[in-house]
Design a protein around this motif. Structure first.
Motif, PDB file in Angstrom:
ATOM      1  N   UNK A 115       0.834  -1.198   0.000  1.00 54.60           N
ATOM      2  CA  UNK A 115       0.000   0.000   0.000  1.00 54.60           C
ATOM      3  C   UNK A 115       0.871   1.252   0.000  1.00 54.60           C
ATOM      4  N   UNK A 116       1.886   1.227   0.846  1.00 51.16           N
ATOM      5  CA  UNK A 116       2.768   2.390   0.947  1.00 51.16           C
ATOM      6  C   UNK A 116       3.482   2.660  -0.369  1.00 51.16           C
ATOM      7  N   UNK A 117       3.876   1.591  -1.048  1.00 49.16           N
ATOM      8  CA  UNK A 117       4.538   1.766  -2.342  1.00 49.16           C
ATOM      9  C   UNK A 117       3.581   2.355  -3.371  1.00 49.16           C
ATOM     10  N   UNK A 118       2.360   1.814  -3.460  1.00 50.20           N
ATOM     11  CA  UNK A 118       1.392   2.329  -4.425  1.00 50.20           C
ATOM     12  C   UNK A 118       1.087   3.804  -4.175  1.00 50.20           C
ATOM     13  N   UNK A 119       0.924   4.177  -2.907  1.00 50.12           N
ATOM     14  CA  UNK A 119       0.636   5.571  -2.583  1.00 50.12           C
ATOM     15  C   UNK A 119       1.843   6.463  -2.858  1.00 50.12           C
ATOM     16  N   UNK A 120       3.018   5.991  -2.527  1.00 48.87           N
ATOM     17  CA  UNK A 120       4.230   6.783  -2.746  1.00 48.87           C
ATOM     18  C   UNK A 120       4.493   6.993  -4.221  1.00 48.87           C
ATOM     19  N   UNK A 127      -6.684  -2.112  -5.929  1.00 48.49           N
ATOM     20  CA  UNK A 127      -7.545  -1.195  -5.189  1.00 48.49           C
ATOM     21  C   UNK A 127      -6.804   0.036  -4.687  1.00 48.49           C
ATOM     22  N   UNK A 128      -5.592  -0.131  -4.171  1.00 48.80           N
ATOM     23  CA  UNK A 128      -4.867   1.019  -3.624  1.00 48.80           C
ATOM     24  C   UNK A 128      -4.362   1.909  -4.764  1.00 48.80           C
ATOM     25  N   UNK A 129      -3.903   1.311  -5.839  1.00 49.58           N
ATOM     26  CA  UNK A 129      -3.539   2.082  -7.032  1.00 49.58           C
ATOM     27  C   UNK A 129      -4.736   2.913  -7.500  1.00 49.58           C
ATOM     28  N   UNK A 130      -5.916   2.296  -7.565  1.00 53.91           N
ATOM     29  CA  UNK A 130      -7.115   3.006  -7.998  1.00 53.91           C
ATOM     30  C   UNK A 130      -7.446   4.165  -7.062  1.00 53.91           C
ATOM     31  N   UNK A 131      -7.287   3.926  -5.750  1.00 58.09           N
ATOM     32  CA  UNK A 131      -7.533   4.984  -4.772  1.00 58.09           C
ATOM     33  C   UNK A 131      -6.565   6.140  -4.962  1.00 58.09           C
ATOM     34  N   UNK A 132      -5.299   5.821  -5.244  1.00 56.81           N
ATOM     35  CA  UNK A 132      -4.304   6.876  -5.468  1.00 56.81           C
ATOM     36  C   UNK A 132      -4.661   7.702  -6.689  1.00 56.81           C
TER      37      UNK A 132
END
Length: 268
Positions: free
Chosen positions: A109-114, A155-160
């Motif tokens: 998650x942290x990687x996708x958001x970063x 999902x986290x990529x999509x949220x970002x």
């Protein structure tokens, strides 16, 4: 058609692959100076050569856009070389994993958001003071239809990407008084025009989590749901939308998300 970009300077993050690479050469073909930003020097120098063949001046800057110190140094190098930054294109991004959220590793998650959100915040904040000082600028973010419909198993990529769309609209409100427009393109899916030259680390590199599941498949098989145009976009097609939003022809366009999805959202 003269896009009004001759002699202007554009910073393109993620400039070594796919949409970023295509954008670098498209801007250069309009006479722009292009700062190619990425981590793969070999590929970066290839893109600089492409830029110069296309008619622009190029500068390669190695930069991890998740590291603010490196971002600040990159912006300073661009200004020192060309004297100004007129256009910012944030095409850098990647996908840490492809998995159902319930099974996902929080470390990803942290990687996708970063990679896909925090990096954009860093680069945009570093560039904005220069645009504000000169009283003009164009910011174009690379979003995704994942922001609107979600990409299964990402999902986290999509949220970002959803955050990028909201950030685009909010920043447009904050910067309009300074002569700065802020827009985004929202592609559904793209294939590089030159897959043999994709840099390592790109989401379209053969060893990336996303590509592992689709290598060898044709566009019809890759598409998650029906599109009116039954293929993925070419990177150069998305780049054309970016060049428009960066140009004088889009001077009255701000806070917009240009959807480039082959009609996916309206396909029945």
């Amino acid at each position: 058609m003269d896009m009004g970009l001759s002699g202007r300077t554009a910073v393109v993050t993620g400039g070594t692959a796919n949409i970023g690479r295509a954008t670098c050469t498209a801007l250069a073909s309009e006479g722009a100076n292009v700062v190619v930003v990425g981590r793969n020097e070999e590929k970066g120098l290839e893109v600089v050569a492409d830029v110069e063949r296309a008619g622009g001046q190029g500068l390669w800057v190695s930069c991890d856009v998740t590291d603010r110190a490196q971002v600040d140094a990159m912006v300073e190098a661009a200004v020192q070389r060309f004297g100004a930054i007129d256009v910012l294109v944030t095409a850098a991004g990647n996908i840490a994993s492809v998995a159902a959220f319930v099974d996902s590793d929080p470390a990803t998650w942290e990687l996708d958001l970063s990679w896909n959100l925090t990096s954009v915040l860093h680069v945009t904040q570093a560039v904005l003071p220069h645009m504000i000082a000169q009283g003009r600028g164009r910011v174009v973010h690379v979003g995704s239809t994942a922001a609107d419909i979600g990409d299964s198993l990402m999902s986290v990529y999509s949220a970002a990407k959803g955050a990028i769309h909201t950030f685009t609209r909010t920043l447009a409100r904050e910067t309009a008084a300074h002569g700065i427009t802020v827009n985004a393109v929202s592609p559904y899916g793209t294939r590089p025009d030159d897959p043999a030259h994709v840099s390592s680390g790109s989401r379209t590199a053969p060893d990336s989590p996303m590509m592992q599941g689709i290598i060898g498949l044709d566009d019809k098989s890759v598409l998650g749901h029906k599109t009116l145009i039954p293929r993925l976009a070419k990177a150069s097609e998305v780049a054309s939308g970016i060049v428009y939003l960066a140009s004088d022809h889009a001077a009255y366009v701000t806070g917009e998300i240009l959807t480039m999805d082959g009609g996916a959202r309206i396909a029945s």
